[in-house]
Motif scaffolding. Structure first.
Motif, PDB file in Angstrom:
ATOM      1  N   LEU A  81      49.469  23.756  42.112  1.00 19.89           N
ATOM      2  CA  LEU A  81      49.707  25.207  41.639  1.00 19.89           C
ATOM      3  C   LEU A  81      48.769  26.381  42.312  1.00 19.89           C
ATOM      4  O   LEU A  81      47.775  25.598  42.924  1.00 19.89           O
ATOM      5  CB  LEU A  81      49.430  25.370  40.041  1.00 19.89           C
ATOM      6  CG  LEU A  81      50.690  24.728  39.156  1.00 19.89           C
ATOM      7  CD1 LEU A  81      50.005  24.717  37.866  1.00 19.89           C
ATOM      8  CD2 LEU A  81      51.844  25.462  39.208  1.00 19.89           C
ATOM      9  N   GLY A  82      48.913  27.464  42.426  1.00 19.33           N
ATOM     10  CA  GLY A  82      48.007  28.385  42.899  1.00 19.33           C
ATOM     11  C   GLY A  82      46.882  28.311  41.929  1.00 19.33           C
ATOM     12  O   GLY A  82      46.987  28.312  40.891  1.00 19.33           O
ATOM     13  N   ALA A  83      45.562  28.424  42.706  1.00 14.79           N
ATOM     14  CA  ALA A  83      44.449  28.274  42.027  1.00 14.79           C
ATOM     15  C   ALA A  83      44.460  29.602  41.155  1.00 14.79           C
ATOM     16  O   ALA A  83      44.685  31.004  41.596  1.00 14.79           O
ATOM     17  CB  ALA A  83      43.358  28.456  42.817  1.00 14.79           C
ATOM     18  N   GLY A  84      44.053  29.260  39.950  1.00 18.11           N
ATOM     19  CA  GLY A  84      43.852  30.297  38.831  1.00 18.11           C
ATOM     20  C   GLY A  84      45.176  30.645  37.914  1.00 18.11           C
ATOM     21  O   GLY A  84      45.120  31.350  37.109  1.00 18.11           O
ATOM     22  N   SER A  85      46.235  29.833  38.329  1.00 14.97           N
ATOM     23  CA  SER A  85      47.369  29.951  37.590  1.00 14.97           C
ATOM     24  C   SER A  85      47.986  28.585  36.913  1.00 14.97           C
ATOM     25  O   SER A  85      48.976  28.413  36.750  1.00 14.97           O
ATOM     26  CB  SER A  85      48.491  30.683  38.343  1.00 14.97           C
ATOM     27  OG  SER A  85      48.739  29.816  39.411  1.00 14.97           O
ATOM     28  N   ARG A 144      41.194  21.609  51.251  1.00 14.39           N
ATOM     29  CA  ARG A 144      41.935  22.710  51.842  1.00 14.39           C
ATOM     30  C   ARG A 144      41.791  23.803  50.796  1.00 14.39           C
ATOM     31  O   ARG A 144      42.631  24.417  50.369  1.00 14.39           O
ATOM     32  CB  ARG A 144      43.346  22.411  51.948  1.00 14.39           C
ATOM     33  CG  ARG A 144      43.567  21.188  53.041  1.00 14.39           C
ATOM     34  CD  ARG A 144      43.038  21.559  54.124  1.00 14.39           C
ATOM     35  NE  ARG A 144      43.522  22.938  54.970  1.00 14.39           N
ATOM     36  CZ  ARG A 144      44.446  22.896  55.779  1.00 14.39           C
ATOM     37  NH1 ARG A 144      45.059  21.782  56.078  1.00 14.39           N
ATOM     38  NH2 ARG A 144      44.760  24.051  56.080  1.00 14.39           N
ATOM     39  N   LEU A 145      40.339  24.548  50.939  1.00 12.83           N
ATOM     40  CA  LEU A 145      40.340  25.578  49.962  1.00 12.83           C
ATOM     41  C   LEU A 145      41.099  26.843  50.551  1.00 12.83           C
ATOM     42  O   LEU A 145      41.293  27.910  49.838  1.00 12.83           O
ATOM     43  CB  LEU A 145      38.758  26.122  50.083  1.00 12.83           C
ATOM     44  CG  LEU A 145      37.900  25.053  49.506  1.00 12.83           C
ATOM     45  CD1 LEU A 145      36.259  25.475  49.726  1.00 12.83           C
ATOM     46  CD2 LEU A 145      38.225  24.825  48.077  1.00 12.83           C
ATOM     47  N   ASP A 146      41.374  26.783  51.861  1.00  9.87           N
ATOM     48  CA  ASP A 146      42.212  28.074  52.424  1.00  9.87           C
ATOM     49  C   ASP A 146      43.390  28.213  51.843  1.00  9.87           C
ATOM     50  O   ASP A 146      44.013  29.092  51.622  1.00  9.87           O
ATOM     51  CB  ASP A 146      42.312  27.659  53.929  1.00  9.87           C
ATOM     52  CG  ASP A 146      43.011  26.344  54.290  1.00  9.87           C
ATOM     53  OD1 ASP A 146      42.757  25.342  53.718  1.00  9.87           O
ATOM     54  OD2 ASP A 146      44.094  26.540  55.103  1.00  9.87           O
ATOM     55  N   LEU A 147      44.111  27.034  51.229  1.00  9.26           N
ATOM     56  CA  LEU A 147      45.363  27.036  50.635  1.00  9.26           C
ATOM     57  C   LEU A 147      45.387  27.803  48.868  1.00  9.26           C
ATOM     58  O   LEU A 147      46.397  27.866  48.506  1.00  9.26           O
ATOM     59  CB  LEU A 147      46.075  25.692  50.605  1.00  9.26           C
ATOM     60  CG  LEU A 147      46.418  25.205  51.979  1.00  9.26           C
ATOM     61  CD1 LEU A 147      46.854  23.760  51.830  1.00  9.26           C
ATOM     62  CD2 LEU A 147      47.224  26.218  52.515  1.00  9.26           C
ATOM     63  N   GLU A 148      44.077  27.631  48.668  1.00  6.55           N
ATOM     64  CA  GLU A 148      43.782  28.163  47.223  1.00  6.55           C
ATOM     65  C   GLU A 148      44.806  27.370  46.096  1.00  6.55           C
ATOM     66  O   GLU A 148      45.630  28.049  45.474  1.00  6.55           O
ATOM     67  CB  GLU A 148      44.150  29.623  47.094  1.00  6.55           C
ATOM     68  CG  GLU A 148      43.059  30.482  48.082  1.00  6.55           C
ATOM     69  CD  GLU A 148      43.100  31.891  47.923  1.00  6.55           C
ATOM     70  OE1 GLU A 148      44.004  32.304  47.196  1.00  6.55           O
ATOM     71  OE2 GLU A 148      42.405  32.490  48.501  1.00  6.55           O
ATOM     72  N   LEU A 149      44.830  26.074  46.015  1.00  7.70           N
ATOM     73  CA  LEU A 149      45.537  25.409  45.292  1.00  7.70           C
ATOM     74  C   LEU A 149      44.848  24.525  43.978  1.00  7.70           C
ATOM     75  O   LEU A 149      43.385  24.692  44.257  1.00  7.70           O
ATOM     76  CB  LEU A 149      46.326  24.345  46.289  1.00  7.70           C
ATOM     77  CG  LEU A 149      47.253  24.703  47.196  1.00  7.70           C
ATOM     78  CD1 LEU A 149      47.392  23.267  47.990  1.00  7.70           C
ATOM     79  CD2 LEU A 149      48.198  25.269  46.470  1.00  7.70           C
ATOM     80  N   SER A 150      45.445  24.242  43.189  1.00  6.25           N
ATOM     81  CA  SER A 150      44.774  23.324  42.109  1.00  6.25           C
ATOM     82  C   SER A 150      45.821  22.398  41.739  1.00  6.25           C
ATOM     83  O   SER A 150      47.170  22.712  41.751  1.00  6.25           O
ATOM     84  CB  SER A 150      44.691  24.500  40.882  1.00  6.25           C
ATOM     85  OG  SER A 150      44.142  23.638  39.881  1.00  6.25           O
TER      86      SER A 150
END
Lengths: 383, 234
Positions: A58-62, A229-235
């Motif tokens: 998922l998108g990080a933070g959601s 892969r912090l660039d993808l901002e995933l969780s």
């Protein structure tokens, strides 16, 4: 001890009062069975919706809601190429890029209603292993596939879902290509369509999530991937954890269901208590006579409890029949899904237990009222 | 020397009963002394509030005295707990009420059988006893009738059979003819006389009616919680 026949015959003394007690307890038991079936159905649906070996990116933070999540479109391709631990099925890696959106759907001339639409590729079947086509085919562009309980959320009859019927998704005409089952999961009330179609309709240039089916120890790989892969901002979240969080989110709703059922049940219980008070109060002298003859107060209390429990048991049986007739098989919707109410043994035992408890607890205060006055006073009571 | 047979079945010494009514203490029975020999048919008379029903309730173990000694067959019963008193009543006392107090949902047979449910007798033994008791009061042909199908006199005879069925040494009767016509009253009194004379039952009966009291061997008068001397009563 007094014979059971004494309690049985006392039941028939006043048929109107008996009917009142039976109907009162039946209402209480039916409410409890209804609440138990709703809560059990919702809990089981949310529990079963998440597969333990699936991981959601998922998108990080959601992490709380896939509906608010935004995932870079490249994430699925990068994960496909770089992430170890993903299950392979017939040479294909089990990765499903998806868009999930609450949007308006209508079938035929029926009114628009909001429903959960999932944009998928055929690879979705590699990760959602509980999904199986029961009629028609997987949707191609311009087509949509319906979960077999999706009619409930649209408020249309079950029969209205026919393969080949026109369907409008957010006002866009499409054709119903097939029906699918996903037993006991929220997906049964979803609509699935081609990922690109939904992306265009929703004017999105990203995904809601990427779902991966991992090998036993694969979550660590997925988690590591999102951290590298912090660039993808995933969780990364286990799918089962995601639905467990959703279940927690719905806990207040389940509590409200219980509270409503208990409040109505309390009203019916107090009504029943009043009836029992009246039924027992007219027998204070008779009960005192039995004490004079030599029966101990506990033996008489037992007989009164037997009497009350028999009436409440009749109510519980009546409620069980009513539940079989009206509740069992009923489709109930909540915001993200639909589930079928089932009269499971657990629900039936809860109903029966409630009936017995009502009989026991309901009999104690009026029985005490009969048994506590001194014998000389009770013997002078009006009959 | 007093033999067991000479000793009264019931002995009251300084028997007193108080109870509270609001802030007041009421004493319906005050320091009463009374002996009731075995096999006696005793009538207690007196105006309302004289304490005769209170005395009957104490003798029957329905109530407990506040002070004094209450002996039954040389055993003090005044201090027994509620549970022990219940057991004692089941074994020793048959109670006949003015308004019969039959259980309306049970037949005459079942009403008479009730006290025997506490006795541990087999079903066959119970049936024999109930049939005998009902035959004794002349209701063998009505044993399957419920109270609503019987006349007042018949209901009272069922109640007498119920009091008698366990063969208790003591029968207590509270206005047993108070609700009956003259003919029924006479038949009930005749039964009580028969039980006293033929079976040696000790009977204590409360009544307002002097004609009813005439059926007893001895009549005592109470007033304001005390027994009157014979000449005072006259």
């Amino acid at each position: 001890m007094l014979p059971l026949s004494y309690a049985l015959r006392n039941l028939y003394r006043d048929p109107a009062r008996l009917l009142q007690t039976i109907l009162g307890s039946a209402l209480v038991v039916l409410m409890i069975m209804g609440a138990a079936a709703i809560n059990q159905g919702m809990r089981e649906t949310l529990d079963a919706s998440g597969a333990a070996d699936n991981v959601i990116l998922l998108g990080a933070g959601s992490e709380e809601s896939v509906l608010r999540s935004e995932v870079n479109e490249r994430a699925a391709g990068i994960a496909q190429a770089a992430m170890p631990g993903i299950v392979e099925v017939a040479g294909r890696r089990a990765i499903s890029p998806e868009i999930q959106q609450l949007t308006y759907v209508s079938v035929g001339n029926a009114k628009n209603r909001r429903a959960l639409v999932r944009g998928v590729t055929p690879d979705a079947l590699l990760v959602h292993t509980r999904v199986s086509l029961v009629e028609g085919r997987f949707p191609r562009p311009g087509e949509v596939m319906a979960g077999r309980l999706s009619w409930r959320k649209l408020g249309i009859p079950r029969q209205a879902l026919r393969v080949g019927e026109p369907v409008q998704v957010e006002g866009v005409p499409m054709i119903l290509s097939g029906l699918f089952a996903a037993p006991s999961t929220v997906m049964e009330s979803e609509w699935w369509m081609d990922l690109n179609d939904l992306r265009t309709q929703a004017k999105r240039n990203n995904l809601s999530s990427v779902i991966l089916r991992m090998r036993d120890d694969g979550f660590a790989d997925a988690d590591l991937f999102t951290k590298q892969r912090l660039d993808l901002e995933l969780s990364a979240l286990r799918e089962s954890d995601y639905y467990a969080r959703l279940a927690d989110f719905y806990a207040p709703l389940r509590s409200m269901t219980w509270l409503t059922a208990l409040l109505i049940a309390a009203g019916a219980f107090l009504g029943g208590l009043n009836t029992l008070y009246a039924a027992f109060a007219s027998r204070i002298r008779e009960i005192a006579t039995l004490q004079t003859i030599g029966f101990r107060p506990w033996a008489l209390a037992l007989s009164l409890v037997e009497e009350s429990m028999l009436a409440c048991l009749c109510g519980a049986i009546l409620a069980a029949f009513a539940a079989m007739l009206w509740l069992d098989g009923l489709a109930v919707s909540f915001s993200i899904g639909t589930f079928i109410l089932r009269l499971t043994p657990e629900v039936a035992f809860m109903g029966l237990g409630t009936g017995m408890a009502l009989g026991l607890i309901g009999a104690i205060p009026p029985a005490l009222r009969c048994l506590l006055p001194p014998l000389p006073t009770a013997l002078r009571a009006a009959s | 020397m007093t033999t067991s047979h000479d000793y009264p079945l019931i002995r009251c010494k300084g028997l007193t009963k108080h109870y509270r009514k609001g802030r007041q203490t009421v004493t319906p029975l005050s320091a009463l002394d009374l002996d009731v020999p075995r096999g006696e048919f005793l009538a207690l008379m007196g105006p309302s509030g004289s304490g005769k029903t209170t005395l009957l309730n104490l003798i029957a173990g329905i109530d407990r005295p506040s002070e004094g000694i209450l002996e039954f067959d040389r055993h003090e019963i005044g201090g027994l707990s509620r549970g022990r008193l219940a057991r004692w009543r089941a074994a020793h006392v048959g109670y006949i009420f003015q308004l019969y107090h039959l259980i309306p949902v049970l037949t005459a047979f079942e009403n008479v059988e009730i006290p025997l449910l506490l006795s541990g007798l087999s079903r066959r033994e119970r049936r024999e006893r109930v049939e005998n008791a009902l035959a004794l009061v002349g209701l063998a042909d009505r044993m399957h009738h419920v109270p609503s199908e019987l006349s007042g006199g018949q209901e009272q005879r069922v109640a007498i059979a119920r009091a008698l069925v366990t063969d208790p040494p003591l029968l207590v009767a509270d206005e047993p003819t108070g609700d009956l016509d003259r003919e029924s009253a006479a038949s009930v009194l005749a039964l009580l006389q028969q039980f006293s004379a033929e079976f040696g039952k000790t009977i204590v009966m409360v009544t307002h009616d002097p004609r009813c009291a005439d059926a007893a061997e001895r009549t005592l008068h109470l007033e304001k919680g005390k027994l009157l001397e014979a000449e005072e009563a006259l």
